[in-house]
Design an enzyme around this catalytic site. Sequence first.
Site, short mmCIF file in Angstrom:
data_model
loop_
_atom_site.label_atom_id
_atom_site.label_comp_id
_atom_site.label_asym_id
_atom_site.label_seq_id
_atom_site.Cartn_x
_atom_site.Cartn_y
_atom_site.Cartn_z
N GLU A 114 10.45 -4.76 4.61
CA GLU A 114 10.56 -6.15 4.16
C GLU A 114 10.26 -6.26 2.67
OE1 GLU A 114 8.93 -5.01 6.77
OE2 GLU A 114 8.89 -6.44 8.43
N LYS A 143 9.25 -0.83 14.32
CA LYS A 143 9.86 -0.42 13.03
C LYS A 143 10.91 0.66 13.28
CE LYS A 143 5.74 -1.08 10.09
NZ LYS A 143 4.76 -0.43 9.25
N GLY A 165 -4.95 -1.84 4.93
CA GLY A 165 -4.15 -2.97 4.45
C GLY A 165 -4.83 -4.31 4.67
N ARG A 166 -5.35 -4.53 5.88
CA ARG A 166 -5.96 -5.83 6.19
C ARG A 166 -7.35 -5.99 5.60
NH1 ARG A 166 -4.83 -2.63 10.34
NH2 ARG A 166 -6.47 -1.84 11.71
N LYS A 169 0.84 -1.20 0.00
CA LYS A 169 0.00 0.00 0.00
C LYS A 169 0.88 1.26 0.00
CE LYS A 169 -3.49 2.37 2.75
NZ LYS A 169 -4.48 2.33 3.81
N GLU A 218 -4.94 -6.93 14.74
CA GLU A 218 -4.41 -5.61 14.36
C GLU A 218 -5.54 -4.57 14.43
OE1 GLU A 218 -2.70 -4.36 10.30
OE2 GLU A 218 -0.86 -4.80 11.39
N HIS A 239 -5.42 -33.62 16.63
CA HIS A 239 -4.32 -34.49 17.04
C HIS A 239 -3.15 -33.69 17.59
CE1 HIS A 239 -6.28 -38.05 15.40
NE2 HIS A 239 -6.76 -37.20 14.50
O1 F6P Z 1 3.15 -3.07 9.74
C1 F6P Z 1 1.78 -3.22 9.62
C2 F6P Z 1 1.28 -2.87 8.26
O2 F6P Z 1 1.21 -1.51 8.12
C3 F6P Z 1 -0.06 -3.52 7.99
O3 F6P Z 1 -1.12 -2.83 8.51
C4 F6P Z 1 -0.02 -3.62 6.50
O4 F6P Z 1 -0.98 -4.51 6.02
C5 F6P Z 1 1.39 -4.08 6.28
O5 F6P Z 1 2.14 -3.37 7.25
C6 F6P Z 1 1.95 -3.87 4.91
O6 F6P Z 1 1.96 -2.53 4.55
P1 F6P Z 1 2.17 -2.09 3.04
O7 F6P Z 1 1.06 -2.68 2.25
O8 F6P Z 1 2.15 -0.60 3.06
O9 F6P Z 1 3.50 -2.63 2.59
#
Ligand code: F6P
Length: 532
Positions: A205, A501, A256-257, A199, A342, A373
């Site tokens: 990452e 972060k 995002g979620r 987003k 979240e 199990h």
């Molecule tokens: O670190 C949490 C977060 O902001 C989530 O809410 C989001 O879905 C995810 O990181 C990824 O963010 P982006 O889509 O901006 O890379």
Amino acid sequence: MPTAPRCDRTTAWAALQGHFQAHGRDFDLREAFARDPGRFDSLSLQAPEVFADLSKNRLDLATVKLLCELARECGLEARRDAMLAGEPINHTEGRAVLHTALRAPQGQGPFSDEVHEVLDRMLAFAEDVRDTARSGIRHIVNIGIGGSDLGPQMVVPALDAFVHPGLTFHFVSNVDGHDIAPVLRRLKPEETLFIIASKTFTTQETMANAQVAKAWFLQHGGTDTRRHFVGTTTNVKAAAEFGIDTTFGFWDWVGGRYSLWSAIGLPIALAVGAEHFRELLAGAHAMDRHFAEAPLPQNLPALLGLLDVWYRNFHGFGSRSVAPYHQGLKRLPAYLQQLEMESNGKCVDLDGEALPFATSPVVWGEPGTNGQHAYFQMLHQGTDVIPVEFILVKRPTHGHADLQAKLLANGLAQAQALMLGKTTEQARGEKAPTASATLDAQTLARHRTFPGNRPSTTLLLEQLTPRSLGALIALYEHRVFTSGVLWGINSFDQWGVELGKALCNDLLPRLASGDTAGLDSSTAGLLKKVRA
Ligand code: F6P
């Protein structure tokens, strides 16, 4: 919009406290079923695509009535309508919350033109790539994390029966190189489409993995990065700077979620095609209409959210286990962890005041029957009561009727066993061939006693299709919204991820330099150890 009172400041809350003391604390499911032969009928309902049996929960119609009064006093309906109308209910970020607009039919929701322009373009692109003889693409690699990963990563295997047989899907999320390295080993540049899903297009990452993918692509003879890398993002400018010019955008009012319905759903569209993607949206839209229109006592997302409040704040249950009896839903618990924890893992109300009550439960689980199990022992005989949510799918997409019968029987039996339990007297009257011959009968019977009265909800789908899956996911979204409104929190921000972060950004150069100045002695000591 004016804020309604927080749940603990309502008259219904006080009434529920009295109700809990009188009827909730000692509520016994077995007695409730014996008392009321109509319990299943009165506490089960059909919502779009999802039938729900709530009757094995520790509540009765009087509890439901009081919980619905609580919802009204907390302004659930007004807040729902404000969300659907695009008011900026995510007030800490000054944003609307309009994932529902992403699945509204053309002309029916806010921002309809923009939404359908991107949707049509994305689905046309997906169909082009799915023409594998022409596109030459065989592997799709989605690089994203959190909401830019978990939705597509959950949906693609769930819809396995609908997935293009000539395409293989990979999801890379972790900054741990053990995630991307084995994926890259299986790829050829000319056969691979990388989707950089973010987003913000700033997430550490995702950006790091995107750079690794691009370097690998060029080192292995890839020639046309513009054809083999696409972006799904609200930050088109940053994607262009990365070297991507095929971008599918979305908007800051998509959390995002809550974003699998947007361009973030591109891997899903590539997997199942345009028609099925539209079905996924249609299923979610049907649940949106149900949430918007059904009276509260027959409104499934609202009832589940209210049940969550009843269990968390009155019974004090700290977690909920999700048991999908469909292997395709193996990533659903992980998806729900982000969606619920979240969204509702907050400790201040809308005014920033500390909350005097508990919020999000821990959500966890594994597909049935595997969980049976592993940890079901604890669900049956452990000291904590953990409500379980069984998700059963009536008709499979495979032809093994015998396996399906066993799967369904297992799901039904577990819910039954949790509720019925077994008394010590019953256990004493049974043979236990594997038990020690030297142990006295009464001691053994105590070990083999099940307390029972353990609650569960069963959600039943006719079949796992794009439409029913869309409805199921939207059901969970609105359930989380409901409990969030009652708790008086903002379910749509996520400040809790910021601190880690920031500290990571501080530690990263220290890892290279060895500088430990100003660090606590534990972190300093560990930093020295990992550098040694
Ligand atoms: O670190 C949490 C977060 O902001 C989530 O809410 C989001 O879905 C995810 O990181 C990824 O963010 P982006 O889509 O901006 O890379």
